[in-house]
Design a protein around this motif. Structure first.
Motif, PDB file in Angstrom:
ATOM      1  N   LEU A  63       0.831  -1.200   0.000  1.00 44.22           N
ATOM      2  CA  LEU A  63       0.000   0.000   0.000  1.00 44.22           C
ATOM      3  C   LEU A  63       0.869   1.254   0.000  1.00 44.22           C
ATOM      4  CD1 LEU A  63      -2.761   1.394   0.211  1.00 44.22           C
ATOM      5  CD2 LEU A  63      -2.549   1.224   2.691  1.00 44.22           C
ATOM      6  N   MET A  64       1.893   1.280   0.836  1.00 48.32           N
ATOM      7  CA  MET A  64       2.792   2.430   0.900  1.00 48.32           C
ATOM      8  C   MET A  64       3.505   2.634  -0.437  1.00 48.32           C
ATOM      9  SD  MET A  64       2.924   3.873   3.984  1.00 48.32           S
ATOM     10  CE  MET A  64       1.249   4.149   3.827  1.00 48.32           C
ATOM     11  N   ASP A  65       3.942   1.546  -1.064  1.00 50.12           N
ATOM     12  CA  ASP A  65       4.604   1.650  -2.364  1.00 50.12           C
ATOM     13  C   ASP A  65       3.655   2.215  -3.414  1.00 50.12           C
ATOM     14  OD1 ASP A  65       6.985   0.700  -1.378  1.00 50.12           O
ATOM     15  OD2 ASP A  65       6.639  -1.379  -2.021  1.00 50.12           O
ATOM     16  N   SER A  66       2.395   1.779  -3.388  1.00 44.64           N
ATOM     17  CA  SER A  66       1.444   2.299  -4.378  1.00 44.64           C
ATOM     18  C   SER A  66       1.153   3.775  -4.131  1.00 44.64           C
ATOM     19  CB  SER A  66       0.143   1.480  -4.366  1.00 44.64           C
ATOM     20  OG  SER A  66      -0.563   1.686  -3.161  1.00 44.64           O
ATOM     21  N   ILE A  67       1.095   4.185  -2.870  1.00 45.31           N
ATOM     22  CA  ILE A  67       0.873   5.595  -2.557  1.00 45.31           C
ATOM     23  C   ILE A  67       2.075   6.427  -2.999  1.00 45.31           C
ATOM     24  CG2 ILE A  67       0.627   7.256  -0.669  1.00 45.31           C
ATOM     25  CD1 ILE A  67      -1.072   5.129   0.779  1.00 45.31           C
ATOM     26  N   LYS A  68       3.283   5.946  -2.718  1.00 48.53           N
ATOM     27  CA  LYS A  68       4.490   6.664  -3.144  1.00 48.53           C
ATOM     28  C   LYS A  68       4.543   6.785  -4.658  1.00 48.53           C
ATOM     29  CE  LYS A  68       7.294   5.372   0.821  1.00 48.53           C
ATOM     30  NZ  LYS A  68       8.427   4.568   1.292  1.00 48.53           N
ATOM     31  N   HIS A  69       4.148   5.719  -5.351  1.00 48.72           N
ATOM     32  CA  HIS A  69       4.124   5.751  -6.818  1.00 48.72           C
ATOM     33  C   HIS A  69       3.106   6.776  -7.305  1.00 48.72           C
ATOM     34  CE1 HIS A  69       4.442   4.354 -10.910  1.00 48.72           C
ATOM     35  NE2 HIS A  69       3.116   4.200 -10.963  1.00 48.72           N
ATOM     36  N   PHE A  70       1.937   6.814  -6.665  1.00 44.20           N
ATOM     37  CA  PHE A  70       0.901   7.775  -7.038  1.00 44.20           C
ATOM     38  C   PHE A  70       1.387   9.205  -6.837  1.00 44.20           C
ATOM     39  CE2 PHE A  70      -2.705  10.460  -5.815  1.00 44.20           C
ATOM     40  CZ  PHE A  70      -3.484  10.344  -6.949  1.00 44.20           C
ATOM     41  N   VAL A  71       2.027   9.471  -5.710  1.00 43.20           N
ATOM     42  CA  VAL A  71       2.531  10.819  -5.426  1.00 43.20           C
ATOM     43  C   VAL A  71       3.617  11.204  -6.422  1.00 43.20           C
ATOM     44  CG1 VAL A  71       3.801  12.204  -3.735  1.00 43.20           C
ATOM     45  CG2 VAL A  71       1.895  10.766  -2.994  1.00 43.20           C
ATOM     46  N   ALA A  72       4.502  10.272  -6.750  1.00 41.56           N
ATOM     47  CA  ALA A  72       5.568  10.557  -7.713  1.00 41.56           C
ATOM     48  C   ALA A  72       4.981  10.881  -9.083  1.00 41.56           C
ATOM     49  CB  ALA A  72       6.531   9.378  -7.807  1.00 41.56           C
ATOM     50  N   GLU A  73       3.971  10.138  -9.503  1.00 42.10           N
ATOM     51  CA  GLU A  73       3.322  10.408 -10.786  1.00 42.10           C
ATOM     52  C   GLU A  73       2.634  11.772 -10.775  1.00 42.10           C
ATOM     53  OE1 GLU A  73       3.327   8.676 -13.731  1.00 42.10           O
ATOM     54  OE2 GLU A  73       4.899   7.519 -12.742  1.00 42.10           O
ATOM     55  N   ALA A  74       1.984  12.103  -9.672  1.00 45.48           N
ATOM     56  CA  ALA A  74       1.302  13.386  -9.566  1.00 45.48           C
ATOM     57  C   ALA A  74       2.307  14.533  -9.615  1.00 45.48           C
ATOM     58  CB  ALA A  74       0.486  13.455  -8.276  1.00 45.48           C
ATOM     59  N   GLU A  75       3.473  14.371  -8.994  1.00 45.39           N
ATOM     60  CA  GLU A  75       4.497  15.408  -9.029  1.00 45.39           C
ATOM     61  C   GLU A  75       5.066  15.568 -10.436  1.00 45.39           C
ATOM     62  OE1 GLU A  75       7.369  14.431  -6.031  1.00 45.39           O
ATOM     63  OE2 GLU A  75       6.291  15.583  -4.513  1.00 45.39           O
ATOM     64  N   LYS A  76       5.205  14.466 -11.182  1.00 51.36           N
ATOM     65  CA  LYS A  76       5.698  14.558 -12.558  1.00 51.36           C
ATOM     66  C   LYS A  76       4.721  15.335 -13.420  1.00 51.36           C
ATOM     67  CE  LYS A  76       8.260  10.218 -12.676  1.00 51.36           C
ATOM     68  NZ  LYS A  76       8.274   8.863 -13.239  1.00 51.36           N
ATOM     69  N   GLU A  77       3.428  15.024 -13.270  1.00 49.94           N
ATOM     70  CA  GLU A  77       2.404  15.711 -14.063  1.00 49.94           C
ATOM     71  C   GLU A  77       2.288  17.186 -13.682  1.00 49.94           C
ATOM     72  OE1 GLU A  77      -1.278  13.626 -13.737  1.00 49.94           O
ATOM     73  OE2 GLU A  77      -0.450  11.775 -14.544  1.00 49.94           O
ATOM     74  N   GLY A  78       2.452  17.479 -12.396  1.00 48.60           N
ATOM     75  CA  GLY A  78       2.319  18.849 -11.929  1.00 48.60           C
ATOM     76  C   GLY A  78       3.584  19.659 -12.033  1.00 48.60           C
ATOM     77  N   GLY A  79       4.634  19.093 -12.529  1.00 48.34           N
ATOM     78  CA  GLY A  79       5.883  19.844 -12.654  1.00 48.34           C
ATOM     79  C   GLY A  79       6.724  19.796 -11.402  1.00 48.34           C
ATOM     80  N   GLY A  80       6.327  19.018 -10.408  1.00 46.37           N
ATOM     81  CA  GLY A  80       7.146  18.844  -9.214  1.00 46.37           C
ATOM     82  C   GLY A  80       7.023  19.927  -8.183  1.00 46.37           C
ATOM     83  N   SER A  81       6.055  20.835  -8.339  1.00 45.69           N
ATOM     84  CA  SER A  81       5.896  21.886  -7.328  1.00 45.69           C
ATOM     85  C   SER A  81       4.430  22.184  -7.150  1.00 45.69           C
ATOM     86  CB  SER A  81       6.643  23.154  -7.740  1.00 45.69           C
ATOM     87  OG  SER A  81       6.063  23.684  -8.906  1.00 45.69           O
ATOM     88  N   SER A  82       4.118  22.693  -5.985  1.00 42.60           N
ATOM     89  CA  SER A  82       2.735  23.084  -5.720  1.00 42.60           C
ATOM     90  C   SER A  82       2.577  24.557  -5.994  1.00 42.60           C
ATOM     91  CB  SER A  82       2.367  22.778  -4.266  1.00 42.60           C
ATOM     92  OG  SER A  82       3.189  23.530  -3.411  1.00 42.60           O
ATOM     93  N   HIS A  83       1.390  24.963  -6.421  1.00 43.59           N
ATOM     94  CA  HIS A  83       1.112  26.366  -6.733  1.00 43.59           C
ATOM     95  C   HIS A  83       0.102  26.889  -5.756  1.00 43.59           C
ATOM     96  CE1 HIS A  83       3.339  25.686 -10.343  1.00 43.59           C
ATOM     97  NE2 HIS A  83       2.463  24.833 -10.818  1.00 43.59           N
ATOM     98  N   HIS A  84       0.568  27.722  -4.795  1.00 41.73           N
ATOM     99  CA  HIS A  84      -0.345  28.312  -3.805  1.00 41.73           C
ATOM    100  C   HIS A  84      -0.495  29.761  -4.070  1.00 41.73           C
ATOM    101  CE1 HIS A  84      -0.874  24.867  -1.207  1.00 41.73           C
ATOM    102  NE2 HIS A  84       0.413  24.628  -1.349  1.00 41.73           N
TER     103      HIS A  84
END
Length: 84
Positions: A63-84
């Motif tokens: 489960l932790m590996d799948s969550i880490k994979h999901f977060v890594a994919e989301a960071e790749k799509e988002g450019g690796g930074s959050s926009h606040h």
């Protein structure tokens, strides 16, 4: 109408404008700006270092590996930074 402050009569209009100006200035200063990460690391890397998660079973580890994979994919799509 006016109020006496420090021995001087000050009109309510000036007190109102001063209060609105001070509130606006306070809100503007608290917003700040975009602050770069001091270490240059992504948010997930800093969180992993601050609070490492240890799995107690194989299912938790998967489960932790799948969550880490999901977060890594989301960071790749988002450019690796959050926009606040």
């Amino acid at each position: 109408m006016s109020y006496v402050i420090f021995g001087r009569a000050i009109k309510t209009e000036y007190l109102t404008l001063g209060t609105l100006f001070a509130t606006g200035l306070l809100a503007y200063s608290s917003m700040g700006g975009r602050k770069a990460s001091p270490t240059g690391k992504t948010m997930s890397e800093r969180v992993n270092e601050a609070a490492p998660i240890k799995a107690a079973s194989k299912e938790e580890e998967e489960l932790m590996d799948s969550i880490k994979h999901f977060v890594a994919e989301a960071e790749k799509e988002g450019g690796g930074s959050s926009h606040h």
